[in-house]
Design an enzyme around this catalytic site. Structure first.
Site: not given
Ligand code: CAO
Length: 440
Positions: A236, A412-414
């Protein structure tokens, strides 16, 4: 005498390749060892030389074909008789043994540096596994790396369907044993699988609306397509934009250009960004990490390797500059000029393409105001760089012309939250404006 030329073994576990170019035509009189076709595998493009000289009377393959090892490529009318060929083969084996001995003495091999030059190209380095079973350096064609393993160990890896050049040797000088192969097999089995494609949809028959041409996808195009789909499906991504005032650093760049040129490099914004990104990665270790969802853990890396996107005629390649934090700006400029040139000549080794923690994609040499780069699989961020321009900036109560560099950071929003992303890019912009801040 007519003789069929077949595709020789390209590398371990490689049973076929994509024919990207035919370098000869019917009627050509060619010499022995002259390149006749170019084959692309996942890792590299390799010229296939003719084992004999003579006149080409028939070509059985076409550009875009997937050609299998052992498949007939073309027929050659050759005057060389069998006796001659045997003599040539013997000479070749002797030459190969000599080459291997030469290669053993090349220190840079262990460091993964490129040792390619006119003398030790892929074909002259190849040693037949049947020569002897003693430890010897073999060359994996596909990967362009030397693999210290005996033929029996290589055979064992091949039987398990493994690429020997990916096995980490624990013996003296990195020699690979059966146990190393087994350990690697275990890793492969346990490794998280890359997300499978949901399947490709059929495209409509475009010729219904007008004339069309078809061109097979090159290997590099296919890999780029698959890797970006993999990234898009699994990561994401958020993009943070910023703009750095590089007026002062640009003065420094122009002032120092000559000195770097004398050292054999080109001092460009990409080299400067490599240096500053390494500092940023130290400051913000999350950006130098990877997400391991299978084991629910974050892998923080204690080394700083940065990939640089290079635009080549064949497509996008991303060689990796190792240990960026340990190198001076001059060293980085020299290295960057070298890898960009090798990328364009398709002379990169597989090692030079691996192990990146972060990537820089500079499209500023071409133009454009901003773009949103895609994070590479197994990394968490990529810095996009667009073209710097002189803009009016309001400073101390008036507009002044300043050189402004647009940056975009995809992450990467994780692992990385919006605030982390903003902090990283604000820090980069500040340091580009006032590099001496890094002294503090
Ligand atoms: N703004 C303005 N000018 C820039 C610039 C920028 N951001 N970046 C580079 N330039 C200038 C350079 O200063 C150089 O100018 P001069 O020739 O007058 O000195 C010129 O553009 C060409 O630069 P370069 O390409 O020789 O050198 P570089 O180190 O800046 O870039 C490389 C090297 C390999 C990054 C670049 O050549 C390249 O291939 N870029 C494309 C990357 C790409 O395709 N990205 C997309 C990947 S998908 O995410």
């Amino acid at each position: 005498m007519k003789q069929e030329i077949k595709l020789p073994e390209i590398a371990d576990n490689v049973v076929s390749g994509f024919l990207s170019r035919i370098l000869v035509k019917v009627g050509d009189v060619i010499e022995k060892d002259q390149s006749i076709i170019e084959i692309e595998t996942d890792k590299a493009a390799t010229d296939i030389p003719s084992p004999i000289g003579g006149k080409i009377i028939d070509i059985k393959v076409h550009t875009g074909d997937e050609v299998r090892v052992g498949e007939t490529l073309m027929t050659i009318e050759s005057e060389e008789n069998e006796k001659n060929e045997k003599k040539v083969k013997n000479e070749k084996n002797e030459k190969n043994v000599k080459n291997v001995e030469n290669v053993k003495s090349v220190k840079s091999v262990k460091n993964g540096e490129n040792w390619e030059n006119g003398e030790n190209d892929l074909n002259s380095l190849y040693v037949s596994p049947v020569l002897h079973d003693s430890p010897v350096l073999y060359v994996s064609h596909s990967l362009h790396v030397l693999v210290p393993a005996s033929p029996s160990v290589r055979r064992f890896a091949r039987e398990l369907g493994l690429d020997i050049s990916r096995v980490k040797g624990t013996g003296v000088g990195g020699r690979i044993s059966d146990d190393d192969v087994k350990a690697h097999a275990k890793e492969v089995i346990q490794a998280p699988k890359i997300a499978e494609f949901a399947g490709y949809a059929e495209v409509p028959d475009f010729s219904k609306w007008g004339p069309v041409d078809f061109q097979p996808m090159s290997r590099i195009r296919t890999i780029t397509a698959e890797s970006t789909v993999n990234s898009w499906q699994t990561i994401p991504q958020v993009v943070q934009f910023g703009k750095a005032d590089i007026t002062e650093i640009e003065k420094f760049r122009l002032m120092s250009k000559e000195a770097v040129e004398k050292a054999g490099g080109k001092l460009t914004m990409t080299a400067i960004l490599l240096k500053l990104s390494a500092m940023a990665l130290k400051q913000f270790p999350k950006f130098n990490a990877s997400v391991d969802m299978k084991n629910k853990q974050i892998v923080y890396k204690n080394y700083i390797n940065i990939g640089v996107a290079v635009d080549t005629e064949q497509g996008l390649l991303v060689p990796v500059v190792q240990d960026v934090d340990k190198k001076s700006l001059t060293q980085l400029s020299v290295e960057l000029s070298g890898i960009a040139e090798r990328a364009r000549k398709r002379k990169l080794t597989s090692e030079e393409m691996q192990g990146g923690n972060f990537t820089i994609s500079n499209l500023g040499g071409i133009g454009g105001t901003s773009f949103t780069p895609i994070v590479y699989p197994n990394q968490v961020a990529i810095l996009g760089v667009s073209k710097s321009t002189i803009e009016p900036v309001y400073m101390d109560g008036q507009f002044v012309p300043r050189n402004m560099l647009p940056l975009s950071l995809s992450y990467d929003h994780r692992l990385i939250d919006g605030a982390d992303g903003a902090r990283f890019l604000v820090w980069m912009c500040k340091v580009l404006e006032q590099p001496f801040l890094t002294w503090l």
